[in-house]
Motif scaffolding. Structure first.
Motif, PDB file in Angstrom:
ATOM      1  N   GLU A 120      83.054  51.410  58.776  1.00 33.36           N
ATOM      2  CA  GLU A 120      83.430  51.258  57.374  1.00 33.36           C
ATOM      3  C   GLU A 120      82.204  51.027  56.496  1.00 33.36           C
ATOM      4  OE1 GLU A 120      85.642  47.977  54.521  1.00 33.36           O
ATOM      5  OE2 GLU A 120      86.391  48.250  56.559  1.00 33.36           O
ATOM      6  N   LEU A 121      81.337  50.125  56.937  1.00 38.00           N
ATOM      7  CA  LEU A 121      80.146  49.804  56.150  1.00 38.00           C
ATOM      8  C   LEU A 121      79.283  51.049  55.952  1.00 38.00           C
ATOM      9  CD1 LEU A 121      78.530  47.485  54.832  1.00 38.00           C
ATOM     10  CD2 LEU A 121      77.437  47.118  57.052  1.00 38.00           C
ATOM     11  N   ALA A 122      79.083  51.819  57.034  1.00 38.10           N
ATOM     12  CA  ALA A 122      78.256  53.020  56.937  1.00 38.10           C
ATOM     13  C   ALA A 122      78.884  54.064  56.018  1.00 38.10           C
ATOM     14  CB  ALA A 122      78.031  53.613  58.333  1.00 38.10           C
ATOM     15  N   LEU A 123      80.201  54.239  56.107  1.00 37.28           N
ATOM     16  CA  LEU A 123      80.883  55.218  55.264  1.00 37.28           C
ATOM     17  C   LEU A 123      80.768  54.857  53.786  1.00 37.28           C
ATOM     18  CD1 LEU A 123      84.227  55.972  57.148  1.00 37.28           C
ATOM     19  CD2 LEU A 123      82.392  57.590  56.665  1.00 37.28           C
ATOM     20  N   LEU A 124      81.017  53.582  53.469  1.00 46.49           N
ATOM     21  CA  LEU A 124      80.971  53.161  52.075  1.00 46.49           C
ATOM     22  C   LEU A 124      79.562  53.291  51.502  1.00 46.49           C
ATOM     23  CD1 LEU A 124      83.311  50.030  52.265  1.00 46.49           C
ATOM     24  CD2 LEU A 124      83.800  52.183  51.097  1.00 46.49           C
ATOM     25  N   ARG A 125      78.574  52.938  52.294  1.00 44.24           N
ATOM     26  CA  ARG A 125      77.194  53.068  51.806  1.00 44.24           C
ATOM     27  C   ARG A 125      76.822  54.524  51.607  1.00 44.24           C
ATOM     28  NH1 ARG A 125      74.396  48.286  55.527  1.00 44.24           N
ATOM     29  NH2 ARG A 125      74.762  46.593  54.013  1.00 44.24           N
ATOM     30  N   ALA A 126      77.205  55.385  52.565  1.00 42.27           N
ATOM     31  CA  ALA A 126      76.884  56.810  52.440  1.00 42.27           C
ATOM     32  C   ALA A 126      77.555  57.431  51.221  1.00 42.27           C
ATOM     33  CB  ALA A 126      77.291  57.551  53.711  1.00 42.27           C
ATOM     34  N   ALA A 127      78.717  56.890  50.839  1.00 41.94           N
ATOM     35  CA  ALA A 127      79.448  57.402  49.681  1.00 41.94           C
ATOM     36  C   ALA A 127      78.965  56.787  48.371  1.00 41.94           C
ATOM     37  CB  ALA A 127      80.944  57.145  49.848  1.00 41.94           C
ATOM     38  N   GLY A 128      77.969  55.923  48.441  1.00 42.90           N
ATOM     39  CA  GLY A 128      77.396  55.346  47.239  1.00 42.90           C
ATOM     40  C   GLY A 128      78.138  54.152  46.679  1.00 42.90           C
ATOM     41  N   ARG A 129      79.016  53.553  47.479  1.00 39.94           N
ATOM     42  CA  ARG A 129      79.738  52.382  47.004  1.00 39.94           C
ATOM     43  C   ARG A 129      78.837  51.142  47.063  1.00 39.94           C
ATOM     44  NH1 ARG A 129      82.039  56.586  45.915  1.00 39.94           N
ATOM     45  NH2 ARG A 129      84.024  57.215  46.889  1.00 39.94           N
ATOM     46  N   ASP A 130      79.065  50.217  46.156  1.00 40.17           N
ATOM     47  CA  ASP A 130      78.308  48.959  46.125  1.00 40.17           C
ATOM     48  C   ASP A 130      78.948  48.005  47.126  1.00 40.17           C
ATOM     49  OD1 ASP A 130      76.898  46.688  45.587  1.00 40.17           O
ATOM     50  OD2 ASP A 130      77.536  46.495  43.493  1.00 40.17           O
ATOM     51  N   VAL A 131      78.441  47.980  48.340  1.00 35.84           N
ATOM     52  CA  VAL A 131      79.064  47.202  49.409  1.00 35.84           C
ATOM     53  C   VAL A 131      78.015  46.364  50.114  1.00 35.84           C
ATOM     54  CG1 VAL A 131      78.827  49.148  51.030  1.00 35.84           C
ATOM     55  CG2 VAL A 131      80.477  47.334  51.507  1.00 35.84           C
ATOM     56  N   ALA A 132      78.404  45.154  50.482  1.00 34.35           N
ATOM     57  CA  ALA A 132      77.515  44.255  51.227  1.00 34.35           C
ATOM     58  C   ALA A 132      78.368  43.413  52.160  1.00 34.35           C
ATOM     59  CB  ALA A 132      76.729  43.358  50.274  1.00 34.35           C
ATOM     60  N   GLU A 133      77.727  42.862  53.166  1.00 33.16           N
ATOM     61  CA  GLU A 133      78.423  41.937  54.058  1.00 33.16           C
ATOM     62  C   GLU A 133      78.318  40.529  53.499  1.00 33.16           C
ATOM     63  OE1 GLU A 133      78.453  42.343  58.343  1.00 33.16           O
ATOM     64  OE2 GLU A 133      76.898  43.874  58.154  1.00 33.16           O
ATOM     65  N   ALA A 134      79.429  39.827  53.469  1.00 32.93           N
ATOM     66  CA  ALA A 134      79.388  38.422  53.081  1.00 32.93           C
ATOM     67  C   ALA A 134      78.537  37.656  54.088  1.00 32.93           C
ATOM     68  CB  ALA A 134      80.800  37.854  53.038  1.00 32.93           C
ATOM     69  N   PRO A 135      77.748  36.685  53.637  1.00 30.26           N
ATOM     70  CA  PRO A 135      76.818  35.981  54.533  1.00 30.26           C
ATOM     71  C   PRO A 135      77.521  34.945  55.413  1.00 30.26           C
ATOM     72  CG  PRO A 135      76.644  35.091  52.325  1.00 30.26           C
ATOM     73  CD  PRO A 135      77.611  36.239  52.232  1.00 30.26           C
ATOM     74  N   VAL A 136      78.558  35.379  56.107  1.00 29.77           N
ATOM     75  CA  VAL A 136      79.312  34.499  57.007  1.00 29.77           C
ATOM     76  C   VAL A 136      79.697  35.294  58.246  1.00 29.77           C
ATOM     77  CG1 VAL A 136      80.278  33.055  55.158  1.00 29.77           C
ATOM     78  CG2 VAL A 136      81.526  35.078  55.942  1.00 29.77           C
ATOM     79  N   ARG A 137      80.010  34.594  59.322  1.00 28.65           N
ATOM     80  CA  ARG A 137      80.623  35.186  60.499  1.00 28.65           C
ATOM     81  C   ARG A 137      81.777  34.275  60.889  1.00 28.65           C
ATOM     82  NH1 ARG A 137      78.317  39.025  59.449  1.00 28.65           N
ATOM     83  NH2 ARG A 137      77.101  40.467  60.723  1.00 28.65           N
ATOM     84  N   ILE A 138      82.984  34.798  60.849  1.00 27.41           N
ATOM     85  CA  ILE A 138      84.165  33.990  61.102  1.00 27.41           C
ATOM     86  C   ILE A 138      84.334  33.807  62.604  1.00 27.41           C
ATOM     87  CG2 ILE A 138      86.613  33.717  60.652  1.00 27.41           C
ATOM     88  CD1 ILE A 138      84.844  33.930  58.135  1.00 27.41           C
ATOM     89  N   GLN A 139      84.285  32.555  63.056  1.00 29.79           N
ATOM     90  CA  GLN A 139      84.425  32.279  64.481  1.00 29.79           C
ATOM     91  C   GLN A 139      85.872  32.441  64.933  1.00 29.79           C
ATOM     92  OE1 GLN A 139      81.675  31.801  66.372  1.00 29.79           O
ATOM     93  NE2 GLN A 139      80.625  32.192  64.426  1.00 29.79           N
ATOM     94  N   GLU A 140      86.036  32.673  66.223  1.00 32.78           N
ATOM     95  CA  GLU A 140      87.371  32.914  66.770  1.00 32.78           C
ATOM     96  C   GLU A 140      88.265  31.692  66.641  1.00 32.78           C
ATOM     97  OE1 GLU A 140      89.485  34.205  71.019  1.00 32.78           O
ATOM     98  OE2 GLU A 140      87.303  34.198  70.820  1.00 32.78           O
ATOM     99  N   ARG A 141      87.687  30.508  66.831  1.00 35.65           N
ATOM    100  CA  ARG A 141      88.491  29.282  66.816  1.00 35.65           C
ATOM    101  C   ARG A 141      88.120  28.408  65.614  1.00 35.65           C
ATOM    102  NH1 ARG A 141      91.347  29.065  71.294  1.00 35.65           N
ATOM    103  NH2 ARG A 141      90.678  30.238  73.128  1.00 35.65           N
ATOM    104  N   PRO A 142      89.060  27.621  65.119  1.00 34.69           N
ATOM    105  CA  PRO A 142      88.786  26.792  63.946  1.00 34.69           C
ATOM    106  C   PRO A 142      87.786  25.677  64.247  1.00 34.69           C
ATOM    107  CG  PRO A 142      90.966  26.302  64.841  1.00 34.69           C
ATOM    108  CD  PRO A 142      90.459  27.493  65.578  1.00 34.69           C
ATOM    109  N   HIS A 143      86.998  25.373  63.247  1.00 38.77           N
ATOM    110  CA  HIS A 143      86.074  24.241  63.297  1.00 38.77           C
ATOM    111  C   HIS A 143      85.957  23.736  61.871  1.00 38.77           C
ATOM    112  CE1 HIS A 143      82.364  21.923  63.515  1.00 38.77           C
ATOM    113  NE2 HIS A 143      82.517  21.893  64.822  1.00 38.77           N
ATOM    114  N   SER A 144      86.388  22.509  61.632  1.00 47.69           N
ATOM    115  CA  SER A 144      86.562  22.036  60.259  1.00 47.69           C
ATOM    116  C   SER A 144      85.295  22.153  59.421  1.00 47.69           C
ATOM    117  CB  SER A 144      87.067  20.587  60.262  1.00 47.69           C
ATOM    118  OG  SER A 144      86.186  19.760  60.998  1.00 47.69           O
ATOM    119  N   LEU A 145      84.161  21.662  59.926  1.00 45.50           N
ATOM    120  CA  LEU A 145      82.935  21.703  59.127  1.00 45.50           C
ATOM    121  C   LEU A 145      82.464  23.127  58.908  1.00 45.50           C
ATOM    122  CD1 LEU A 145      80.921  18.651  60.531  1.00 45.50           C
ATOM    123  CD2 LEU A 145      82.185  18.830  58.371  1.00 45.50           C
ATOM    124  N   ALA A 146      82.472  23.928  59.967  1.00 47.93           N
ATOM    125  CA  ALA A 146      82.032  25.317  59.828  1.00 47.93           C
ATOM    126  C   ALA A 146      82.942  26.080  58.880  1.00 47.93           C
ATOM    127  CB  ALA A 146      82.002  25.987  61.199  1.00 47.93           C
TER     128      ALA A 146
END
Length: 351
Positions: free
Chosen positions: A21-47
């Motif tokens: 998806e990221l590659a397609l949107l960039r190749a098509a000239g869309r203004d796209v970026a990844e949010a500076p987060v990585r969502i972990q599989e399990r909950p962690h209150s502070l994270a």
């Protein structure tokens, strides 16, 4: 318009789809970026609190109008919580997997689904059951997610696949009658691989068969121990980089999955023109249409019967022709881009 992709800390098909998806949107000239987060599989209150603050700040800093596209249940729920009180941003969520596990785990999953369904402007589901769950949770706009197979294996930061082991010597006249079955699956519970071993036991009582399984995962040792103990005609090949060659050497592809999204391995099998037997799990039917012989999930006898029906080469040839016809109908990268343009933009004419 700005697009922020919110991805989980995942690998495999989900990660490959987000990369695509990221590659397609960039190749098509869309203004796209990844949010500076990585969502972990399990909950962690502070994270999770840090993730909420980071997502909210990223949405404020992006050039309006802004759309967040979150992949996965937790990513979607956290994005929804980050946007509480902010109606200017659009939220699109792609659901990739069903919540499995204990009652407590499933209860939390249902809560997260209600949270994202209440805020998402659109939900893309990779399988019919996920679509129905999203509707029941209150999602207003639920659609079938377009998941095309990449044209080539996606690049990955994971360890490189080991070199394929050499194939055995050319078969003898007796071995040439053997039915060659290929399975492409992660060695994980949802793939129903103990059902596969039961099928192998039933098939070997009828005629020669060899089942080769391409993939690795947490059940490797457990499956290998059973194969040795019962002397089953099954080979665990590990992770392979030569799937097209394995497909061309097989008589048919089998999937015993208990649940699937839209498996890329089945798209690869259709494009290779090979007969397919699979369980009617998750989004499998969305991929195969009527080209595969689909049987109920967990029905070992039906699986064995469907495979036995394809022992005759003429029957397999007809099934292979059906696979090739279906392959021409599979979604393409352009289909994915068209869907993204439609759901990510509040007004697609704004592109």
């Amino acid at each position: 318009m700005s697009i922020l992709l919110v991805r989980p800390a995942a690998s495999g098909g989900l990660a490959a789809h987000v990369d695509h998806e990221l590659a397609l949107l960039r190749a098509a000239g869309r203004d796209v970026a990844e949010a500076p987060v990585r969502i972990q599989e399990r909950p962690h209150s502070l994270a999770d609190l840090r993730t909420l603050r980071t997502l909210r700040a990223a949405a404020r800093a992006a050039t309006p109008p802004v759309t967040l596209h979150a992949h996965g249940l937790r990513a979607g729920a956290l994005a929804a919580l980050a946007l509480i009180g902010r109606r200017r941003e659009r939220l699109v969520v792609t659901l990739h997997n069903r919540t499995v596990g204990s009652r407590a785990t499933r209860t939390v999953g249902a809560l997260l689904l209600r949270i994202l369904a209440g805020r998402a402007d659109a939900v893309l589901a990779v399988s019919p059951d996920l679509a129905e769950m999203a509707r029941r949770a209150g999602a207003r706009d639920v659609r079938h997610a377009v998941i095309p197979a990449p044209g080539t294996a996606p690049e990955s930061s994971a360890e490189p696949a080991p070199e394929p082991a050499p194939d055995p010597a050319p078969p003898t006249a007796h071995a040439a009658e053997r039915l060659e079955i290929l399975v492409i699956a992660r060695l994980a519970p949802q793939k129903g691989l103990h059902d596969l071993l039961d099928v192998a036991d039933a098939l070997r009582r009828q005629a020669p068969v060899r089942i080769r399984v391409a993939g690795d995962g947490p059940l490797h040792e457990e499956l290998a121990a059973r194969i040795r103990a019962e002397r089953l005609p099954v080979e665990l090949l590990g992770r392979r980089s030569d799937v097209p060659a394995l497909l061309s050497a097989a008589d048919l592809l089998v999937s015993t999955a208990h649940w699937e999204g839209q498996p890329v391995s089945l798209q690869e099998a259709l494009r290779s023109g090979i007969a397919i037997v699979a369980t009617d799990a998750g989004g499998t039917r969305w991929v195969t249409g009527d080209a595969a012989h689909l049987v109920p999930v967990g029905d070992v006898r039906a699986l064995a019967a469907a495979i036995t029906a394809l022992r005759e080469s003429g029957t397999r040839d007809m099934a292979a022709a059906a696979s090739r016809r279906r392959a021409r109908e599979l979604p393409t990268a352009q289909d994915l881009l068209a869907q993204l343009d439609e759901v990510l933009a509040a007004d697609p004419r704004g592109w």
